[in-house]
Design an enzyme around this catalytic site. Sequence first.
Site, mmCIF file in Angstrom:
data_model
loop_
_atom_site.group_PDB
_atom_site.id
_atom_site.type_symbol
_atom_site.label_atom_id
_atom_site.label_comp_id
_atom_site.label_asym_id
_atom_site.label_seq_id
_atom_site.Cartn_x
_atom_site.Cartn_y
_atom_site.Cartn_z
ATOM 1 N N GLY A 1 0.825 -1.207 0.000
ATOM 2 C CA GLY A 1 0.000 0.000 0.000
ATOM 3 C C GLY A 1 0.860 1.259 0.000
ATOM 4 O O GLY A 1 0.543 2.236 -0.696
ATOM 5 N N ARG B 1 -11.111 0.283 8.501
ATOM 6 C CA ARG B 1 -10.225 0.828 9.542
ATOM 7 C C ARG B 1 -10.567 2.294 9.723
ATOM 8 O O ARG B 1 -11.267 2.885 8.889
ATOM 9 C CB ARG B 1 -8.757 0.676 9.132
ATOM 10 N N ARG C 1 1.993 -0.753 12.583
ATOM 11 C CA ARG C 1 0.867 -0.123 11.880
ATOM 12 C C ARG C 1 -0.316 0.029 12.823
ATOM 13 O O ARG C 1 -1.109 0.979 12.701
ATOM 14 C CB ARG C 1 0.484 -0.952 10.636
ATOM 15 N N ARG D 1 -2.346 -13.101 10.315
ATOM 16 C CA ARG D 1 -1.684 -12.549 9.133
ATOM 17 C C ARG D 1 -0.238 -13.057 9.028
ATOM 18 O O ARG D 1 0.259 -13.308 7.928
ATOM 19 C CB ARG D 1 -1.739 -11.013 9.161
HETATM 20 N N1 LIG Z 1 10.466 -0.098 3.707
HETATM 21 C C1 LIG Z 1 9.798 0.110 4.826
HETATM 22 N N2 LIG Z 1 10.462 0.266 5.975
HETATM 23 C C2 LIG Z 1 9.798 0.468 7.137
HETATM 24 N N3 LIG Z 1 8.453 0.548 7.234
HETATM 25 C C3 LIG Z 1 7.732 0.389 6.104
HETATM 26 C C4 LIG Z 1 8.369 0.183 4.863
HETATM 27 N N4 LIG Z 1 7.401 0.064 3.918
HETATM 28 C C5 LIG Z 1 6.222 0.206 4.551
HETATM 29 N N5 LIG Z 1 6.421 0.414 5.869
HETATM 30 C C6 LIG Z 1 5.406 0.553 6.912
HETATM 31 O O1 LIG Z 1 4.916 -0.757 7.182
HETATM 32 C C7 LIG Z 1 3.524 -0.727 7.500
HETATM 33 C C8 LIG Z 1 2.784 -1.652 6.544
HETATM 34 O O2 LIG Z 1 2.818 -1.090 5.267
HETATM 35 P P1 LIG Z 1 1.560 -1.192 4.286
HETATM 36 O O3 LIG Z 1 0.332 -0.873 5.008
HETATM 37 O O4 LIG Z 1 1.896 -0.400 3.087
HETATM 38 O O5 LIG Z 1 1.606 -2.747 3.979
HETATM 39 P P2 LIG Z 1 0.707 -3.619 3.021
HETATM 40 O O6 LIG Z 1 1.603 -4.596 2.360
HETATM 41 O O7 LIG Z 1 -0.078 -2.747 2.132
HETATM 42 O O8 LIG Z 1 -0.245 -4.364 4.041
HETATM 43 P P3 LIG Z 1 -1.696 -5.041 3.804
HETATM 44 O O9 LIG Z 1 -1.514 -6.129 2.852
HETATM 45 O O10 LIG Z 1 -2.080 -5.511 5.155
HETATM 46 O O11 LIG Z 1 -2.603 -3.975 3.291
HETATM 47 C C9 LIG Z 1 3.094 0.727 7.381
HETATM 48 O O12 LIG Z 1 3.032 1.274 8.679
HETATM 49 C C10 LIG Z 1 4.208 1.373 6.543
HETATM 50 O O13 LIG Z 1 4.369 2.722 6.856
HETATM 51 N N1 LIG Z 2 -7.450 -11.603 -3.775
HETATM 52 C C1 LIG Z 2 -7.587 -10.345 -3.356
HETATM 53 N N2 LIG Z 2 -6.854 -9.881 -2.342
HETATM 54 C C2 LIG Z 2 -6.996 -8.610 -1.976
HETATM 55 C C3 LIG Z 2 -7.890 -7.756 -2.603
HETATM 56 N N3 LIG Z 2 -7.829 -6.539 -2.017
HETATM 57 C C4 LIG Z 2 -6.897 -6.633 -1.062
HETATM 58 N N4 LIG Z 2 -6.391 -7.874 -1.026
HETATM 59 C C5 LIG Z 2 -5.347 -8.410 -0.152
HETATM 60 O O1 LIG Z 2 -5.885 -8.657 1.109
HETATM 61 C C6 LIG Z 2 -4.848 -8.579 2.053
HETATM 62 C C7 LIG Z 2 -5.305 -7.840 3.270
HETATM 63 O O2 LIG Z 2 -5.612 -6.528 2.975
HETATM 64 P P1 LIG Z 2 -6.009 -5.486 4.154
HETATM 65 O O3 LIG Z 2 -6.404 -4.229 3.463
HETATM 66 O O4 LIG Z 2 -7.116 -6.115 4.931
HETATM 67 O O5 LIG Z 2 -4.769 -5.322 4.979
HETATM 68 C C8 LIG Z 2 -3.656 -7.930 1.366
HETATM 69 O O6 LIG Z 2 -2.713 -8.948 1.075
HETATM 70 C C9 LIG Z 2 -4.231 -7.421 0.093
HETATM 71 O O7 LIG Z 2 -3.305 -7.456 -0.971
HETATM 72 C C10 LIG Z 2 -8.665 -8.268 -3.684
HETATM 73 O O8 LIG Z 2 -9.475 -7.585 -4.322
HETATM 74 N N5 LIG Z 2 -8.467 -9.555 -4.012
#
Ligand SMILES: Nc1ncnc2c1ncn2[C@@H]1O[C@H](COP(=O)(O)OP(=O)(O)OP(=O)(O)O)[C@@H](O)[C@H]1O
Ligand SMILES: Nc1nc2c(ncn2[C@@H]2O[C@H](COP(=O)(O)O)[C@@H](O)[C@H]2O)c(=O)[nH]1
Length: 422
Positions: free
Chosen positions: A149, A175, A268, A279
Amino acid sequence: MGEAPAFIVDDLLADCTNGSDLKSKGHQTVVNVGNKIFMIGSTDHESSSTIVVKVSENSTGEWVIPVVLGTRPKPCKVHLAVVLNEDRILIVRGDSATDGCFWFLEVNTPFVREQRKKFGTDVVAWSKGVVGDAKKPIVISGPSGVGKGTLIANLMKEFPSMFGFSVSHTTRAPREKEQNGVHYHFTERSVMEKEIKDGKFLEFASVHGNLYGTSIEAVEVVADAGKRCILDIDVQGARSVRASSLEAIFIFICPPSFEELEKRLRARGTETEEQVQKRLRNARAELEQGKSPGLFDHVLVNDDLETCYASLKKLLELDEVVEIIHESSPILVDLPKNHSVSKIDQKILITCGAEEEASKSMYLLDLSSFKGGAPGRTRGLDIYSSDSWTNGINEGEEEKLQEVEVMEDCEIEDEGWILKLK
Ligand SMILES: Nc1ncnc2c1ncn2[C@@H]1O[C@H](COP(=O)(O)OP(=O)(O)OP(=O)(O)O)[C@@H](O)[C@H]1O
Ligand SMILES: Nc1nc2c(ncn2[C@@H]2O[C@H](COP(=O)(O)O)[C@@H](O)[C@H]2O)c(=O)[nH]1
């Protein structure tokens, strides 16, 4: 020699019925594909906000309404239809700019065949045609908390007119700072399950105990805005998209270590301890699956955020790009009732106005490099107007195009639904 185009029922009625009341029946086209006949359009007594499709087996003559997938075009006063490769029908709407003019009705593509098995009935799928070669969507996967993200947010911030986010549906609760329709479409499980059953999703998966999915519309909305779509989905979702006809680039994001992943997820602060544990358990499996051969095109390690973001931009060939916002001016295809169409190989010539009219205009639609299709857009179309159409045609082809028979004599049976070639 090119194939004969579909018959434009309105035009044929005008030609063949000498003004009988059959002429007042809305605008429909009837085309033969294999052993089926498709009626596309609407009649006066059908008050539909979209173009209606009916199908009939040649042998029975009985019309049925198939399951129709994808975003459908709105009805228009005039359209033309041309059968392409025996698996899809090109529809050119007469009253739209190029960005809403070309549509493909898929009747026997691999996607349609797969859906037909699933539904156990006749299925057709609409795919909107996009002029020009839009860049492939980008699928970003990786364990929860790895930073997907964050990387996507950086891309969207730096290149707002280039990228659009595919807003997923989820049954999980929002959230604190999440907005419905922006971060997710937060949905009741029963509603989402029904929509999945109705074929509205490109992919879906059960992730950490909730249902997540990408609707076909979510991807199309981004393409319609002329942007490159980014999908943030889990590995199961990536696998489903890989198996679909959506051609995309697949990127897997890894953490530098499992400990660092755990640290980020906890820091986070959006999940309960129980959810964090779940997770993290799933993360081990996802990290394994991320190595599946042929699934991901690129793997990036998100250790230092800036370094990882720079690598992402490099692989998307954005490292030296400065965003320039420019407006494109689409060609307006003004398709009157009085038009003809010829097809040679993958090129379609549309002539508007009668042969003798000095003001007749021509459009050449080049489909030689079209890509994609349902579920999603059909990209890579090229259109040339009469002033520039020789740009799109190879030497010698101009002559061949003129040899193509445009209309053939016909007989009308059964109130104009079934047309017979003489
Ligand atoms: N390279 C990095 N170093 C340290 N912290 C990071 C880094 N990249 C992201 N973060 C932090 O790690 C946390 C998780 O990042 P993010 O929410 O983007 O993960 P995500 O992969 O999108 O998770 P999800 O799949 O649950 O949505 C956030 O608080 C973000 O600010
Ligand atoms: N298969 C799919 N996975 C999805 C989709 N949108 C998000 N995601 C994945 O879910 C987890 C958890 O997300 P969170 O927002 O609850 O932290 C994360 O790995 C996303 O990539 C979807 O449309 N299809």
